[in-house]
Design a protein around this motif. Structure first.
Motif, PDB file in Angstrom:
ATOM      1  N   ASP A 234       0.811  -1.221   0.000  1.00  0.00           N
ATOM      2  CA  ASP A 234       0.000   0.000   0.000  1.00  0.00           C
ATOM      3  C   ASP A 234       0.843   1.268   0.000  1.00  0.00           C
ATOM      4  O   ASP A 234       0.347   2.346  -0.351  1.00  0.00           O
ATOM      5  N   SER A 235       2.108   1.173   0.409  1.00  0.00           N
ATOM      6  CA  SER A 235       2.992   2.344   0.406  1.00  0.00           C
ATOM      7  C   SER A 235       3.978   2.288  -0.757  1.00  0.00           C
ATOM      8  O   SER A 235       5.010   2.967  -0.735  1.00  0.00           O
ATOM      9  N   SER A 236       3.651   1.467  -1.777  1.00  0.00           N
ATOM     10  CA  SER A 236       4.525   1.297  -2.950  1.00  0.00           C
ATOM     11  C   SER A 236       5.908   0.807  -2.547  1.00  0.00           C
ATOM     12  O   SER A 236       6.926   1.196  -3.127  1.00  0.00           O
ATOM     13  N   ASP A 237       5.945  -0.052  -1.527  1.00  0.00           N
ATOM     14  CA  ASP A 237       7.193  -0.654  -1.040  1.00  0.00           C
ATOM     15  C   ASP A 237       8.245   0.391  -0.696  1.00  0.00           C
ATOM     16  O   ASP A 237       9.414   0.296  -1.107  1.00  0.00           O
ATOM     17  N   MET A 238       7.818   1.391   0.069  1.00  0.00           N
ATOM     18  CA  MET A 238       8.753   2.380   0.604  1.00  0.00           C
ATOM     19  C   MET A 238       8.243   2.832   1.968  1.00  0.00           C
ATOM     20  O   MET A 238       7.056   2.732   2.269  1.00  0.00           O
ATOM     21  N   TRP A 239       9.172   3.303   2.819  1.00  0.00           N
ATOM     22  CA  TRP A 239       8.777   3.814   4.121  1.00  0.00           C
ATOM     23  C   TRP A 239       8.052   5.144   3.951  1.00  0.00           C
ATOM     24  O   TRP A 239       8.500   6.013   3.201  1.00  0.00           O
ATOM     25  N   MET A 240       6.938   5.292   4.656  1.00  0.00           N
ATOM     26  CA  MET A 240       6.194   6.543   4.632  1.00  0.00           C
ATOM     27  C   MET A 240       5.265   6.588   5.840  1.00  0.00           C
ATOM     28  O   MET A 240       4.902   5.545   6.392  1.00  0.00           O
ATOM     29  N   PRO A 241       4.885   7.793   6.301  1.00  0.00           N
ATOM     30  CA  PRO A 241       3.876   7.873   7.362  1.00  0.00           C
ATOM     31  C   PRO A 241       2.569   7.245   6.883  1.00  0.00           C
ATOM     32  O   PRO A 241       2.198   7.388   5.711  1.00  0.00           O
ATOM     33  N   VAL A 242       1.889   6.532   7.765  1.00  0.00           N
ATOM     34  CA  VAL A 242       0.587   5.974   7.395  1.00  0.00           C
ATOM     35  C   VAL A 242      -0.317   7.134   6.988  1.00  0.00           C
ATOM     36  O   VAL A 242      -0.559   8.049   7.782  1.00  0.00           O
TER      37      VAL A 242
END
Length: 279
Positions: A234-242
């Motif tokens: 759901d985050s396009s396989d990258m770290w990001m804030p929910v």
């Protein structure tokens, strides 16, 4: 076995909801009864008999007009009618989710670990759009210099099932998913820092989420920060804030367009959307 056949068309007396059987004794008295619930194979229809609507609003995706509803053939067991938007002839649209996470703020001096918040009266309550928080979001951070705690509750929505990784950046917190500890970063810090990451497989859908956070003292950690990051499909396989659109704190229970009681006569105003309703 003894069988008794009731002929077709036998009328069930008003108020009858059981069939009883007793033995008649030779003395003339009767035994204790056995019984079975009376479930009518074809109960009177409590459904509306028809519905009509014609849109009179020329605006795109805007509607207006009169909904004409045919009364049920038997209204004895119903109190009213509700009208919904639907995705098919038989399926209501699901109720809209309430965006953001509900929070409870507790302002009182903190120690070196998370306090127990269960049963404690909050200083204030509200909704935060996301878990990307700094204490200045409350507008008067100087009031919290001796410490405070926050509990966020709601749901994390997963669109695509898969393995997801989670990490927090905070002054001290615990994250729970479905009531189980997902991240335990319950430690006193002089500055906010990243927690140890963790991962688990999540199915598509809503997952109950709770985050408990504490801020011990302004002199030690002036920012007052709480951030929840994730990594997965759901985050396009990258770290990001929910993101905010993946968080909610409930559903809108009043998802119907209109309600009208069976005692209403003539045309009734809809309680929502400003149209009219014929009975």
């Amino acid at each position: 076995m003894v069988q008794v056949t009731l002929p077709s068309g036998t009328s069930a007396p008003s108020g009858a909801d059981q069939i009883l059987a007793l033995s008649r004794l030779t003395s003339g008295s009767t035994s204790i009864a056995v019984w079975v619930a009376l479930n009518d194979f074809a109960p009177p229809s409590a459904s509306p008999t028809s519905i009509q609507f014609e849109d009179t609003d020329s605006g795109i995706r805007q509607i207006a007009g009169v909904i004409t509803l045919g009364r049920a053939s038997d209204e004895s067991a119903i109190s009213g009618y509700k009208v919904y938007f639907g995705s098919s002839a038989t399926q209501k649209l699901p109720p809209a989710v309430l965006p953001g996470l509900a929070y409870k703020l507790f302002v009182f001096p903190q120690s070196s670990s998370l306090p127990s918040l269960d049963g404690r009266a909050p200083t204030s309550e509200g909704v935060h759009a996301s878990l990307d928080f700094v204490r200045q979001d409350f507008g008067s951070p100087e009031a919290f210099n001796t410490g405070f705690a926050i509990r966020w509750t709601g749901f994390l929505h997963i669109v695509t099932a898969g393995t997801y990784y989670f990490q927090t950046f905070s002054d001290g917190c615990k994250v729970y998913l479905h009531g189980d500890v997902l991240i335990d970063d319950d430690v006193f810090k002089t500055n906010a820092s990243w927690s140890v990451g963790t991962s688990l497989f999540l199915e598509q859908g809503a997952h109950s989420l709770q985050v408990d956070y504490f801020f011990a003292q302004a002199a030690a950690a002036p920012e007052g920060t709480m951030l929840l990051n994730y990594w997965g499909t759901d985050s396009s396989d990258m770290w990001m804030p929910v993101p905010a659109d993946k968080l909610s704190h409930g559903v809108n229970e009043t998802d119907w367009i209109a309600y009208v009681s069976v005692s209403a006569q003539g045309t009734c105003e809809l309680l929502r959307y400003g149209a009219s309703f014929n009975t």
